[in-house]
Design a protein around this motif. Structure first.
Motif, PDB file in Angstrom:
ATOM      1  N   TRP A   1      26.294  22.226 -21.794  1.00 24.26           N
ATOM      2  CA  TRP A   1      25.822  21.760 -23.096  1.00 24.26           C
ATOM      3  C   TRP A   1      24.413  21.218 -22.917  1.00 24.26           C
ATOM      4  N   ASP A   2      23.427  21.965 -23.394  1.00 26.93           N
ATOM      5  CA  ASP A   2      22.028  21.557 -23.264  1.00 26.93           C
ATOM      6  C   ASP A   2      21.705  20.600 -24.409  1.00 26.93           C
ATOM      7  N   LYS A   3      21.726  19.322 -24.113  1.00 26.76           N
ATOM      8  CA  LYS A   3      21.576  18.283 -25.120  1.00 26.76           C
ATOM      9  C   LYS A   3      20.182  18.290 -25.749  1.00 26.76           C
ATOM     10  N   THR A   4      20.139  18.211 -27.081  1.00 28.01           N
ATOM     11  CA  THR A   4      18.872  18.084 -27.805  1.00 28.01           C
ATOM     12  C   THR A   4      18.561  16.611 -27.993  1.00 28.01           C
ATOM     13  N   GLN A   5      17.447  16.159 -27.460  1.00 34.48           N
ATOM     14  CA  GLN A   5      17.067  14.756 -27.580  1.00 34.48           C
ATOM     15  C   GLN A   5      16.400  14.513 -28.926  1.00 34.48           C
ATOM     16  N   HIS A   6      16.918  13.510 -29.653  1.00 30.80           N
ATOM     17  CA  HIS A   6      16.344  13.172 -30.956  1.00 30.80           C
ATOM     18  C   HIS A   6      15.669  11.805 -30.891  1.00 30.80           C
ATOM     19  N   GLY A   7      15.086  11.428 -32.002  1.00 30.71           N
ATOM     20  CA  GLY A   7      14.440  10.130 -32.090  1.00 30.71           C
ATOM     21  C   GLY A   7      12.937  10.186 -31.997  1.00 30.71           C
ATOM     22  N   HIS A   8      12.368  11.401 -32.039  1.00 29.85           N
ATOM     23  CA  HIS A   8      10.912  11.542 -31.930  1.00 29.85           C
ATOM     24  C   HIS A   8      10.206  11.305 -33.262  1.00 29.85           C
TER      25      HIS A   8
ATOM     26  N   ASP B   1      37.047  24.011 -30.329  1.00 29.59           N
ATOM     27  CA  ASP B   1      37.109  24.585 -28.988  1.00 29.59           C
ATOM     28  C   ASP B   1      36.170  23.777 -28.094  1.00 29.59           C
ATOM     29  N   ALA B   2      36.730  23.015 -27.189  1.00 33.82           N
ATOM     30  CA  ALA B   2      35.944  22.078 -26.383  1.00 33.82           C
ATOM     31  C   ALA B   2      34.935  22.762 -25.475  1.00 33.82           C
ATOM     32  N   HIS B   3      35.121  24.049 -25.178  1.00 35.50           N
ATOM     33  CA  HIS B   3      34.238  24.765 -24.256  1.00 35.50           C
ATOM     34  C   HIS B   3      33.160  25.575 -24.974  1.00 35.50           C
ATOM     35  N   ASN B   4      33.219  25.643 -26.290  1.00 35.80           N
ATOM     36  CA  ASN B   4      32.271  26.451 -27.044  1.00 35.80           C
ATOM     37  C   ASN B   4      31.086  25.583 -27.462  1.00 35.80           C
ATOM     38  N   VAL B   5      29.877  25.992 -27.081  1.00 37.51           N
ATOM     39  CA  VAL B   5      28.696  25.173 -27.364  1.00 37.51           C
ATOM     40  C   VAL B   5      28.178  25.354 -28.791  1.00 37.51           C
ATOM     41  N   THR B   6      28.782  26.270 -29.555  1.00 37.71           N
ATOM     42  CA  THR B   6      28.570  26.308 -31.014  1.00 37.71           C
ATOM     43  C   THR B   6      29.946  26.235 -31.659  1.00 37.71           C
ATOM     44  N   GLU B   7      30.566  25.082 -31.467  1.00 36.86           N
ATOM     45  CA  GLU B   7      31.930  24.869 -31.953  1.00 36.86           C
ATOM     46  C   GLU B   7      32.044  25.019 -33.464  1.00 36.86           C
TER      47      GLU B   7
ATOM     48  N   PRO C   1       8.235  22.466 -28.403  1.00 38.97           N
ATOM     49  CA  PRO C   1       8.597  23.846 -28.063  1.00 38.97           C
ATOM     50  C   PRO C   1       9.754  23.979 -27.077  1.00 38.97           C
ATOM     51  N   TRP C   2       9.692  23.249 -25.947  1.00 36.23           N
ATOM     52  CA  TRP C   2      10.755  23.429 -24.959  1.00 36.23           C
ATOM     53  C   TRP C   2      12.085  22.882 -25.481  1.00 36.23           C
ATOM     54  N   ALA C   3      12.043  21.777 -26.215  1.00 34.77           N
ATOM     55  CA  ALA C   3      13.275  21.249 -26.815  1.00 34.77           C
ATOM     56  C   ALA C   3      13.852  22.250 -27.809  1.00 34.77           C
ATOM     57  N   TRP C   4      12.967  22.912 -28.574  1.00 42.95           N
ATOM     58  CA  TRP C   4      13.415  23.932 -29.534  1.00 42.95           C
ATOM     59  C   TRP C   4      14.086  25.090 -28.796  1.00 42.95           C
ATOM     60  N   ILE C   5      13.479  25.560 -27.719  1.00 43.04           N
ATOM     61  CA  ILE C   5      14.029  26.675 -26.952  1.00 43.04           C
ATOM     62  C   ILE C   5      15.395  26.297 -26.363  1.00 43.04           C
ATOM     63  N   ARG C   6      15.490  25.091 -25.838  1.00 47.52           N
ATOM     64  CA  ARG C   6      16.767  24.647 -25.265  1.00 47.52           C
ATOM     65  C   ARG C   6      17.855  24.593 -26.331  1.00 47.52           C
ATOM     66  N   GLN C   7      17.523  24.035 -27.491  1.00 42.72           N
ATOM     67  CA  GLN C   7      18.509  23.956 -28.573  1.00 42.72           C
ATOM     68  C   GLN C   7      18.912  25.345 -29.049  1.00 42.72           C
ATOM     69  N   ARG C   8      17.936  26.220 -29.271  1.00 40.89           N
ATOM     70  CA  ARG C   8      18.237  27.557 -29.777  1.00 40.89           C
ATOM     71  C   ARG C   8      18.994  28.390 -28.741  1.00 40.89           C
ATOM     72  N   SER C   9      18.712  28.183 -27.466  1.00 42.93           N
ATOM     73  CA  SER C   9      19.444  28.922 -26.433  1.00 42.93           C
ATOM     74  C   SER C   9      20.915  28.516 -26.436  1.00 42.93           C
ATOM     75  N   ARG C  10      21.183  27.242 -26.685  1.00 42.69           N
ATOM     76  CA  ARG C  10      22.579  26.798 -26.777  1.00 42.69           C
ATOM     77  C   ARG C  10      23.276  27.467 -27.946  1.00 42.69           C
ATOM     78  N   TRP C  11      22.593  27.538 -29.096  1.00 42.49           N
ATOM     79  CA  TRP C  11      23.186  28.174 -30.271  1.00 42.49           C
ATOM     80  C   TRP C  11      23.455  29.653 -30.011  1.00 42.49           C
TER      81      TRP C  11
END
Length: 630
Positions: free
Chosen positions: A614-621, A436-442, A472-482
């Motif tokens: 879609w609140d993108k989670t930035q990786h590479g840290h 489902d292209a519109h679902n942020v937890t596809e 912390p803020w990246a975690w909150i953004r990712q979890r809010s999307r889920w």
């Protein structure tokens, strides 16, 4: 000289040339000096077990270039080689068949010449099948040779808008969240408004009701976790594919072509590390098709990849923009048609799969029932020592993937999929119309949709290391999307509860209710649960005036017991040698989960105003962390 002998002498070059036309492809490559005879022998030996085309084996092993293969194919089949970049295919000819047809046959009509349509293909040995499938579409056809990359690029260009549109609406409307707001966009704001008014008018009654709701769903979720833990310990699971009786030989497992989608978005630091990690895979590279999926306007990732030399088994698919929708599932829907495998996998950009993971996948699918449409691997984190947040994240996932998920599976409930280390039978994935292209937890949505179609998901004993979100803020953004995706998934599947029960059966239906309602409410109503600590600190609880102190004390004890269950299962999950260093941190989960409450309120806000964002989670840290595979 005898005239008969003269005829024989003059015809000998023609005979030699005629015989040469029927030589195997490998012989042309040896004659041209592209490969050695020893390399050809080794490739032929590999072909006996892999069943892959000899050209793909030679390219994947680095013994020949794609240009070498095309030159030899042109010689072998006596056909012209064309450059589709310099001379693009005729658009009118292309649209006589669908993009799916051309992708399936790896061909595209190039131009009409003297009444004959020239079809560009990279597999001229399969052209008879293309001609047969075309039927009477064209009066006459002949093959010309082009590179597979140019053919795919031409198809993408000629069918750009239809394919872009289809990627966003692949799932039928009844199963998609793209239409869930139609006619009821104001419902959620109205409910929130009424709740605020009720709190102002009768605060004690409303808080009492919310507290009872919170403790009820907490007990439900704790019961589910305890049942899953018990099932994990007591009930036998499916034997892992690595267990064999000693001194027995198992017939060789057929090794299918596996395509793995790796969605990328604004990744500027991870491409080189990704190639290094995936290069450790032991699956035959001739049967491996890694597809890097990036958005058309993602210049950051495009420039990164432009400076990176990709191996032959890795390619890039650029997803054209359409109506401003930029989500991972839409990108995967678009790329699915370009995949060449009969098994479709998904990895994230920061993933480090076990080297033999694809062998495990192929072997498990070979032994499993056709109704097993999906395999889910175990997710773990290679940066668990980065900081407190990454430690708690790793504990949470160890609990989920090593105990709760296997237990849920053994109880017969539907497994809510993770977003990576997923592998599907392509036929089943296409039957349920992809993501489902519109679902942020596809992933969670797809797991339940597969179940509604009668398919099953099984867990496999293979681990993929990921990068735990440790800010912390990246975690909150990712979890809010889920959490937003969980909310949407529940609302979509509960449009018609009776049909959902028919599709899933009563047992799985009630498991669906417990999982989603409890998982969401635990974060949204967490402040109500925290209030029960007041009882143990000697304060009066607001519920005392409504329900009495004895009843409130009982609820408080139930709350503490539920928290103890979470801590106990967490300790069990990290008791193995690879996670034992995390045991002392398990009690601090009591301070970790409140972050989820902040994320849940962000999710509710976005659900009301921008549900498809879609609140993108930035990786590479944490790329320098050691990749320990458990």
């Amino acid at each position: 000289m005898n005239t008969q002998n003269l005829r024989l002498l003059t015809s000998r070059p023609a005979l030699v040339e005629a015989r040469r036309r029927h030589q195997p492809l490998g012989q042309y490559l040896v004659d041209n000096g592209s490969i050695t005879a020893n390399q050809l022998i080794r490739a032929l030996h590999m072909q006996l077990t892999l069943g892959a085309p000899i050209g793909e084996i030679l390219v994947s092993e680095g013994w020949a270039s794609p240009t070498d293969i095309r030159e030899a194919l042109a010689q072998q089949h006596q056909i012209r080689e064309v450059d589709l970049t310099l001379e693009p295919p005729d658009e009118d000819l292309c649209h006589r068949m669908s993009h799916g047809f051309w992708l399936r046959h790896r061909a595209i009509p190039w131009e009409r010449e003297n009444g004959t349509v020239l079809i560009a293909t990279d597999r001229p040995d399969h052209f008879d099948a293309v001609r047969k499938a075309l039927g009477d579409t064209y009066a006459g056809t002949l093959p010309v040779l082009a590179s597979g990359a140019q053919i795919e690029a031409s198809i993408a260009e000629r069918f750009k808008m239809p394919m872009a549109k289809a990627a966003g609406a692949r799932v039928p409307a009844q199963y998609s969240c793209r239409t869930w707001q139609s006619g009821n966009r104001a419902i959620l704001p109205a409910v929130l408004f009424l709740l605020v008014v009720a709190l102002l008018v009768m605060p004690v009654t409303v808080l009492a009701g919310l507290s009872i709701m919170a403790i009820t769903t907490l007990i439900m979720f704790a019961t589910l976790k305890l049942a899953a833990f018990t099932a994990f310990v007591v009930l036998p699971g499916r034997p892992t594919v690595s267990r064999e009786r000693p001194h027995t030989r198992r017939p060789a497992t057929p090794r299918p072509k596996i395509s793995v989608l790796v969605p990328l978005f604004r990744e500027k630091e991870i491409a080189g590390a990704l190639i290094r990690r995936l290069s450790r895979l032991t699956y035959p590279k001739a049967l491996l098709d890694v597809v890097l999926v990036l958005e058309e306007h993602d210049e950051v990732t495009r420039q990164t990849l432009a400076q990176t030399r990709l191996p032959a088994w890795m390619r890039v698919i650029r997803v054209p923009a359409h109506e401003g929708l930029t989500t991972k599932p839409r990108g995967m829907n678009y790329a699915l048609d370009f995949c060449r495998g009969t098994i479709i996998g998904v990895w994230d950009a920061e993933d480090a799969p076990e080297p033999d993971q694809l062998e495990t996948v192929a072997q498990h699918f070979h032994k499993a029932s056709p109704k097993v449409a999906c395999l889910q691997g175990i997710l773990d984190y290679y940066n668990s020592r980065a900081n407190w947040l990454s430690r708690c994240f790793t504990i949470e996932y160890a609990t989920w993937w090593r105990i709760i998920m296997p237990g849920i599976s053994r109880l017969g409930f539907v497994i809510p999929l993770g977003g990576t280390t997923l592998f599907f039978r392509r036929k089943a994935l296409e039957e349920v119309q992809g993501w489902d292209a519109h679902n942020v937890t596809e992933d969670a949505d797809l797991g339940f949709r597969l179940a509604r179609y009668g398919y099953r998901t099984e867990l496999i004993p293979t681990v993929t290391q990921e990068e735990a979100t440790c800010r912390p803020w990246a975690w909150i953004r990712q979890r809010s999307r889920w959490l937003k995706g969980f909310m949407v998934t529940y609302l979509v599947h509960m449009r018609h509860p009776r049909q959902l029960m028919v599709d899933l059966g009563a047992w799985k239906f009630w498991g669906f209710q417990v999982f989603f309602l409890a998982a969401i409410s635990q974060f949204v109503l967490a402040p109500m649960l925290w209030s029960f600590w007041l009882v143990f600190l000697g304060f009066n609880h607001p519920l005392n005036t409504v329900a009495g102190s004895v009843f409130v004390l009982g609820l408080s004890v139930a709350f503490v017991l539920c928290e103890a269950i979470t801590i106990g299962i967490g300790l069990a999950a990290v008791s193995g040698k690879n996670h034992r260093h995390l045991m002392a941190w398990v009690p601090t989960l009591l301070l970790y989960f409140p972050l989820g409450t902040v994320a849940s309120y962000k999710a509710i806000y976005e659900l009301a105003v921008k549900p498809f964002f879609w609140d993108k989670t930035q990786h590479g840290h944490s790329l320098n962390q050691r990749h320990d595979v458990t």
